[in-house]
Write a protein that holds these residues in place. Structure first.
Motif, PDB file in Angstrom:
ATOM      1  N   HIS A  37       6.898 -45.778 -34.130  1.00 40.79           N
ATOM      2  CA  HIS A  37       7.305 -45.141 -32.880  1.00 40.79           C
ATOM      3  C   HIS A  37       6.124 -44.411 -32.234  1.00 40.79           C
ATOM      4  N   ASP A  90      14.752 -41.300 -34.583  1.00 37.22           N
ATOM      5  CA  ASP A  90      14.001 -40.405 -33.704  1.00 37.22           C
ATOM      6  C   ASP A  90      14.431 -38.981 -34.039  1.00 37.22           C
ATOM      7  N   HIS A  98       7.312 -50.554 -32.878  1.00 38.32           N
ATOM      8  CA  HIS A  98       8.078 -49.361 -32.510  1.00 38.32           C
ATOM      9  C   HIS A  98       8.902 -48.887 -33.708  1.00 38.32           C
ATOM     10  N   ASP A 119      15.148 -48.071 -26.548  1.00 42.26           N
ATOM     11  CA  ASP A 119      14.051 -48.560 -27.381  1.00 42.26           C
ATOM     12  C   ASP A 119      14.501 -48.747 -28.832  1.00 42.26           C
ATOM     13  N   HIS A 120      15.838 -48.794 -29.040  1.00 39.45           N
ATOM     14  CA  HIS A 120      16.363 -48.964 -30.411  1.00 39.45           C
ATOM     15  C   HIS A 120      17.497 -49.984 -30.495  1.00 39.45           C
TER      16      HIS A 120
HETATM   17 ZN   LIG Z   1      12.979 -43.891 -29.594  1.00 44.73          ZN
END
Ligand SMILES: [Zn+2]
Length: 269
Positions: A235, A183, A48, A101-102
């Motif tokens: 990602h 992002d 990711h 997700d980080h």
């Molecule tokens: Zn993200």
């Protein structure tokens, strides 16, 4: 010299191949030169947006280390206690924003490693990072750590909690720089990131879906604003509806600068 079979040129080249690390004397700190281990830049994708970056001088950074629940993180990297071991401790953990997700593993990683945690002050306080480990930054801010300089740059996204989302550019002693986009969508100030820091290596968000740069727009951002020598897509493919790897490969088809890393593989750049 009969019976002394070592052939020095061969022996030396074998040494150089086996251990591409040299030791240089750095500036005298207290009258005597201190040995400084110098090797190449190493980058390990942990799945990711998570990366471990080790600078030529050995400064170890984790960026967006979402590991425990990350489906792309190799099992060996999910046990966070490994980051408390002396040879694996990061000097700093850089966090681009607060999304799940980080950032969710950052407080535990801070606890086991004792590392500085770098994010906005709002995000650091929300994560309850101990004050001594908080290293707040914001857009335009820079700081020196070991043999690297870290610059906080904008990202066009959101964050909650955490003030605002960021990207990071890390510059190294060999003159190169690495940009982790966080992002984002593409945005005009990417031209300023290029002008100020001219990143050689870009860790590029490409998965798109409903949240950010899709593969084609990510490729356009590279063409329009940057001149890196290495582009590392990230990602993508982690969960729905992010683009899968074939779609990312198709968007960058023919671009020899693109390197797809294997999660967990230590890569010299
Ligand atoms: Zn993200």
């Amino acid at each position: 010299m009969r019976g002394f079979p070592v052939r020095w040129p061969l022996f030396l080249s074998a040494c150089l191949l086996a251990a591409p690390v040299s030791v240089l004397a750095s500036e005298p700190a207290n009258g005597s030169p201190q040995p400084r281990v110098v090797s190449g830049l190493r980058v390990t994708w942990l799945g990711h947006a998570a990366f471990e970056v080790v600078s030529p001088g050995g400064t170890r950074l984790l960026i967006d280390p979402w590991l425990k629940e990350n489906p792309r993180t190799p099992a060996a990297w999910k046990e966070l206690s490994r980051f408390g071991q002396e040879d694996a401790k990061p000097a700093a953990i850089l966090v681009t924003h607060a999304h799940g997700d980080h950032a969710p593993d950052v407080p535990e990683l801070a606890r086991v490693s004792g590392a500085l945690v770098v994010s906005t002050g709002e995000h650091l306080r929300a994560m309850k990072i101990p004050e001594a480990q908080q290293h707040s930054v914001n857009v335009g801010g820079s700081f020196r750590l070991g043999d690297v300089t870290v610059h906080a740059v904008p990202a066009m996204h959101s964050t909650d909690p955490g003030g605002r989302p960021l990207g990071y550019v890390v510059t190294f002693s060999d003159g190169r720089s690495l940009y982790h986009t966080g992002d984002t969508w593409l945005f005009g100030d990417m031209a300023l990131i290029q002008e100020l820091y001219h990143p050689d290596i870009v860790l590029l968000t490409t998965g798109g879906g409903r949240w950010g740069l899709d593969p084609k727009t990510a490729a356009r951002a590279m063409r329009k604003y940057f001149k890196p020598s290495i582009i590392i897509p990230m990602h993508f493919g982690t969960f729905e509806p992010l683009a899968e790897e074939p779609e990312v490969r198709a968007a960058f088809a023919g671009d020899k600068r693109v390197r797809f890393l294997t999660p967990g593989q230590d890569t010299a750049l």
